[in-house]
Design an enzyme around this catalytic site. Sequence first.
Site, PDB file in Angstrom:
ATOM      1  CE1 TYR A  37      43.731  38.250  34.685  1.00 11.22           C
ATOM      2  CE2 TYR A  37      45.878  39.331  34.743  1.00 11.22           C
ATOM      3  CZ  TYR A  37      45.022  38.342  35.190  1.00 11.22           C
ATOM      4  OH  TYR A  37      45.451  37.459  36.152  1.00 11.22           O
ATOM      5  CE  LYS A  49      42.973  39.000  38.258  1.00  9.00           C
ATOM      6  NZ  LYS A  49      42.210  38.147  39.206  1.00  9.00           N
TER       7      LYS A  49
END
Length: 277
Positions: A182, A186
């Site tokens: 994750y 990002k």
Amino acid sequence: MDAGSREEHATKQDRGRVPQVEETRKRSGPRLEGRVALVTGAGRGIGRAIALRLAEDGAAVAVNDIAAHHAAAVREAIASAGGRAVDVPGDISMIEGCQSVTRAAAAALGPVDILVNNAGIEHRARVRDHRAEDWERVLRVNLQGPFLMAQAAADMLAASGRGAIVNIASAAIMGFFGQPAYDASKGGLLTLTRSLATELGREGVRVNAVCPGFIETDMVQGDPEIRQLGERQVRIQPLRRMGLPHEVANAVAWLASDEASYVTGASLFVDGGWSRR
């Protein structure tokens, strides 16, 4: 065309667009009136709040979500409030889904001139336990998806003369324990934002990112580990509370509007000051 000619041509193009933006500022009515927005992952949470806010500001909104019933519910909420919307469910992690969703949005509402890449997933696992297939799945949705959506919508965004892309990244780019895929996705999305801003700026398309901190969403409420992490973090940030989805939506609406007409390649943190602690 040599480099000098290209620079001169780009400068003339940019000068030609300034009056259009200035004229838009003089209009009365909602600031996004006459615009068409496509929001991915808009069925719940932050995405839902963004779709509702853009509609409130006058945009016609194409509501995307992989869960068709969530997308339909948001479309109905916008319509009930007097707005114009269409639900365009689909999987934006693959090129076919991105092209299909973009075509459906344009067919129903007109050419898209605002794209909000909000769809995202999370997978928590320590590096030694992280399966390759989970890493790939997170990056397909969180990073490949925004790239493919930008690719699918690029011609429409450029043709509008005032196109805007807003990517929903995360304060997690700072790095959190146990979520490497994750965080990496990002972080990559911020670099993609800057790359697209550099390339598409000469065509009048602005590309920015919003980086939310801990926001009160179903994902946070439904995962005790994330909830506990959020509660620990807000104790040490300047604004000692979690954010709300509409606070992220407010930032997105501003970046999408002509009020931010000279802002591109920027990353706006909506995180209660956590990243600046």
